[in-house]
Design a protein around this motif. Sequence first.
Motif, mmCIF file in Angstrom:
data_model
loop_
_atom_site.group_PDB
_atom_site.id
_atom_site.type_symbol
_atom_site.label_atom_id
_atom_site.label_comp_id
_atom_site.label_asym_id
_atom_site.label_seq_id
_atom_site.Cartn_x
_atom_site.Cartn_y
_atom_site.Cartn_z
ATOM 1 N N ASP A 63 -5.871 -51.202 29.532
ATOM 2 C CA ASP A 63 -5.697 -49.787 29.334
ATOM 3 C C ASP A 63 -6.577 -49.691 27.864
ATOM 4 N N ARG A 71 -5.092 -50.453 32.915
ATOM 5 C CA ARG A 71 -5.626 -49.100 33.306
ATOM 6 C C ARG A 71 -5.481 -48.678 34.542
ATOM 7 N N ASN A 72 -5.437 -47.150 34.521
ATOM 8 C CA ASN A 72 -5.125 -46.408 35.549
ATOM 9 C C ASN A 72 -3.752 -46.475 36.143
#
Length: 317
Positions: A63, A71-72
């Motif tokens: 991230d 991430r996500n």
Amino acid sequence: MGAEIVALAGGVGAARFLSGLAEVVEPERLTIIGNTGDDMEWNGFSISPDLDTVAYTLAGLADENRGWGLRNETYHCLDGMSRYGMESWFKLGDHDLATHCFRTELLRQGVLLSEVTRRICAALGVRPRLLPATDDRLRTRVDTSEGLLDFQDYFVRRACQPEVRGIVLEGTDTARPAPGVLEAIHSAAAVIVCPSNPLISIGPILAVPGIRDALRECSGGRPVAAISPIVGGRALKGPADRMMRGLGLRPAAAAAAELYRDFVNVFVLDCVDAPEKPEVEALRMKVIITNTVMKDQAARVSLARAVISQLGGGLGL
Ligand code: FO1
């Protein structure tokens, strides 16, 4: 392939620098020695935050804003844990949890942390070699105005708010360097201490018996560089400045250099700290002055390039 470069790394700051370095030198030439003092057992999982931060960043999966975790991410599992009354202050994402399940199960089977880390890196496509400083249990605890706290309890749960009185590194009397750590330092063309907190990120690595001695020996003939974790009197990330003050140290780049004076011979200062050059030179360190603030990938690459170009021809670049 040229000679090996060894990097000592904590979490987010180190990972960002290393992602630049891996664009400047062949990633296979890099051996990263990672901090395990932040590790913890939590809700049944064995978690190695700094090793994961480095691995995720080098795999291009981290991230970007936080610097840690993936991430996500989603947090359905953590929500479910909290519904059962389990602790939920440490934000383990659903995908991140797969790493902790994998690590926990392998450690339970008796596989060493260094081998688990190798398998995680292989699965994620991380090209540099990432070694934990030790396979043995090493835990950083922080002595604070609210008592002796486990590292993540101080860092995440209490958001670094309690005043720091001391740092206790548990397990350093019996910890042994993980396989490959001393060999990598002995054969390195150069060593780089990443811009990480010297007290709680690099300190635990140096406290593993044998590692600091190997670095001292290395610095007799080869460059051992450190990038200042303090810029303009402040830590770029994390509580290094407040911790230094709490321990009676000046939150200054030169004071960080002093913590490494027995094994570092090249120190990288940010441009804003150029006035500290004579003080660092008085520690018998060569000083490099450059922009060390890594606001994006281009800045990480340019910092890595500045450091590598100064470390000299012996690196075969
Ligand atoms: N840092 C936080 O500030 N809050 C969190 O909830 C948190 C969760 C977390 C989960 C997995 C992981 O690998 C790292 C995580 N970190 C979190 C970062 C970690 O506490 C620190 O980066 C290091 O331990 C200090 O280098």
